[in-house]
Design an enzyme around this catalytic site. Structure first.
Site, mmCIF file in Angstrom:
data_model
loop_
_atom_site.group_PDB
_atom_site.id
_atom_site.type_symbol
_atom_site.label_atom_id
_atom_site.label_comp_id
_atom_site.label_asym_id
_atom_site.label_seq_id
_atom_site.Cartn_x
_atom_site.Cartn_y
_atom_site.Cartn_z
ATOM 1 N N HIS A 150 -3.772 -9.757 -4.007
ATOM 2 C CA HIS A 150 -5.006 -9.841 -3.273
ATOM 3 C C HIS A 150 -6.182 -9.218 -4.220
ATOM 4 C CE1 HIS A 150 -2.501 -9.045 0.685
ATOM 5 N NE2 HIS A 150 -2.426 -10.607 0.236
ATOM 6 N N ALA A 158 0.739 -1.123 -0.007
ATOM 7 C CA ALA A 158 -0.079 0.142 -0.003
ATOM 8 C C ALA A 158 0.704 1.283 0.035
ATOM 9 C CB ALA A 158 -0.836 -0.046 1.250
ATOM 10 N N CYS A 207 -24.309 -16.611 -9.668
ATOM 11 C CA CYS A 207 -24.182 -16.999 -10.925
ATOM 12 C C CYS A 207 -22.790 -16.699 -11.551
ATOM 13 C CB CYS A 207 -25.438 -16.706 -11.925
ATOM 14 S SG CYS A 207 -25.050 -14.802 -12.286
HETATM 15 P P1 CNA Z 1 0.490 -1.510 5.098
HETATM 16 O O1 CNA Z 1 0.752 -2.493 6.389
HETATM 17 O O2 CNA Z 1 -0.296 -0.375 5.288
HETATM 18 O O3 CNA Z 1 1.995 -1.221 5.191
HETATM 19 C C1 CNA Z 1 2.252 0.108 4.279
HETATM 20 C C2 CNA Z 1 3.874 0.489 4.750
HETATM 21 O O4 CNA Z 1 4.342 1.438 3.367
HETATM 22 C C3 CNA Z 1 4.188 1.147 5.667
HETATM 23 O O5 CNA Z 1 4.911 0.446 6.301
HETATM 24 C C4 CNA Z 1 4.544 2.456 5.490
HETATM 25 O O6 CNA Z 1 5.714 2.809 6.435
HETATM 26 C C5 CNA Z 1 5.215 2.502 4.213
HETATM 27 N N1 CNA Z 1 4.820 3.757 3.471
HETATM 28 C C6 CNA Z 1 3.647 4.563 3.456
HETATM 29 N N2 CNA Z 1 3.989 5.433 2.391
HETATM 30 C C7 CNA Z 1 5.201 5.253 1.779
HETATM 31 C C8 CNA Z 1 5.871 5.849 0.894
HETATM 32 N N3 CNA Z 1 5.353 6.917 0.382
HETATM 33 N N4 CNA Z 1 6.993 5.304 0.523
HETATM 34 C C9 CNA Z 1 7.743 4.157 1.209
HETATM 35 N N5 CNA Z 1 6.927 3.757 2.043
HETATM 36 C C10 CNA Z 1 5.762 4.224 2.351
HETATM 37 O O7 CNA Z 1 0.262 -2.106 3.988
HETATM 38 P P2 CNA Z 1 0.696 -3.570 3.229
HETATM 39 O O8 CNA Z 1 0.604 -3.322 1.867
HETATM 40 O O9 CNA Z 1 2.086 -4.077 3.841
HETATM 41 O O10 CNA Z 1 -0.379 -4.230 3.660
HETATM 42 C C11 CNA Z 1 -1.037 -5.402 2.757
HETATM 43 C C12 CNA Z 1 -2.434 -5.058 2.829
HETATM 44 C C13 CNA Z 1 -2.912 -3.322 2.474
HETATM 45 C C14 CNA Z 1 -2.883 -5.476 1.367
HETATM 46 O O11 CNA Z 1 -3.933 -6.613 1.888
HETATM 47 C C15 CNA Z 1 -3.548 -4.552 0.723
HETATM 48 O O12 CNA Z 1 -4.739 -5.046 -0.217
HETATM 49 C C16 CNA Z 1 -3.902 -3.421 1.724
HETATM 50 N N6 CNA Z 1 -4.115 -2.004 1.011
HETATM 51 C C17 CNA Z 1 -3.969 -1.789 -0.455
HETATM 52 C C18 CNA Z 1 -4.205 -0.272 -0.726
HETATM 53 C C19 CNA Z 1 -4.078 -0.200 -2.258
HETATM 54 O O13 CNA Z 1 -4.497 -1.087 -2.796
HETATM 55 N N7 CNA Z 1 -3.525 1.211 -2.618
HETATM 56 C C20 CNA Z 1 -4.551 0.584 0.152
HETATM 57 C C21 CNA Z 1 -4.477 0.119 1.612
HETATM 58 C C22 CNA Z 1 -4.432 -1.074 2.028
#
Ligand code: CNA
Length: 240
Positions: free
Chosen positions: A121, A22, A132
């Site tokens: 995901h 994310a 359906c």
């Molecule tokens: P998370 O657990 O929210 O972690 C996000 C990580 O990214 C954190 O450790 C932050 O410090 C880091 N972070 C945030 N912004 C930045 C940036 N600009 N540059 C570098 N690092 C950054 O999310 P994960 O993806 O680890 O967790 C998985 C989940 C989140 C999945 O099931 C997704 O479906 C789910 N998700 C997806 C979205 C999307 O599709 N954009 C949005 C929100 C959640």
């Protein structure tokens, strides 16, 4: 200095795989889950936590509340790819990057031009009738009054996203595992690496050029050749 090292790793490889989350899309205006301003730390109007709401059992028991939360917090139809998405698409076009493996459900890698995107995901853009199987694009259900229903049979429509308690798609998983296990360089970015089994894909990597780009620290930092704690957009802006 650390950016020069990353640039050199990228310049010298034609088998890079990117594993992201994310945090890759926060610079496109989509909140992540676990940052201070992420969805898990924002107040919600329901008694349940976001983790509970986006689970399979909650979807089945409270489909209307699920959709209210989902449409208001997890669907961003106007979001545009940012510099990180575009950089990864450019690396693929140049023949250097073999796959983007993403936990994101926002379609932004594809919008940036990436071809081989493995969506662990699922995607908010795909939806199907639970009775359906009829397929519905997001635009057909986003303005539903209440729970989206199938035009053919009246069944409940479910987003093709992997909710908590649901298994990942085997085919996508196998492709992701294979790409990562064969990669020369694995760049992991914008993910807290706490959601399993996605995070365990890091262990499929057999090389010695693991690069982590994340604002915060992760439990995998000690395994990395390079652990960069910065905004992923800024990192790609600097090195490309
Ligand atoms: P998370 O657990 O929210 O972690 C996000 C990580 O990214 C954190 O450790 C932050 O410090 C880091 N972070 C945030 N912004 C930045 C940036 N600009 N540059 C570098 N690092 C950054 O999310 P994960 O993806 O680890 O967790 C998985 C989940 C989140 C999945 O099931 C997704 O479906 C789910 N998700 C997806 C979205 C999307 O599709 N954009 C949005 C929100 C959640």
């Amino acid at each position: 200095m650390i950016y020069d090292e990353l640039k050199s790793i990228i310049d010298n490889s034609d088998n890079i795989v990117f594993l992201g989350g994310a945090g890759v899309s926060t610079e496109s205006g989509i909140p992540d889950f676990r940052s201070a301003d992420g969805l898990y730390n924002t107040k919600i109007k329901y008694g349940n936590s976001p983790e509970e709401i986006i689970s399979h059992s909650y979807f089945m028991a409270h489909t209307d509340t699920f959709y209210d939360y989902y449409f208001n917090n997890m669907v961003y139809m106007d979001a545009k790819p940012n510099v990180a998405h575009f950089a990864l698409a450019k690396l693929e076009k140049a023949g250097k990057l073999k796959a983007v493996v993403t936990q994101n459900i926002d379609n932004l890698h594809q919008l940036a031009g990436s071809q081989n995107v493995l969506e662990l995901h699922g995607s908010v853009y795909r939806n199907y009738c639970m009775s359906c199987g009829e397929f519905y694009p997001l635009k057909d259900i986003i303005n539903s009054d209440g729970v989206p229903r199938c035009k053919k049979c009246g069944g409940i429509i479910k987003p093709d996203v992997v909710l908590y308690e649901e298994p990942l798609d085997n085919d996508v998983w196998d492709k992701a595992y294979k790409a990562i296990s064969e990669a020369d360089v694995l760049i992991v970015g914008g993910t807290s690496l706490v959601v399993y089994p996605a995070a365990s894909l890091v262990s499929a990597y057999r090389g010695d050029k693991l690069v982590l780009i994340n604002k915060g620290e992760t439990t995998y930092d000690s395994l990395a050749k390079l652990a960069i704690h910065d905004s992923i957009g800024r990192v790609f802006q600097d090195i490309m």
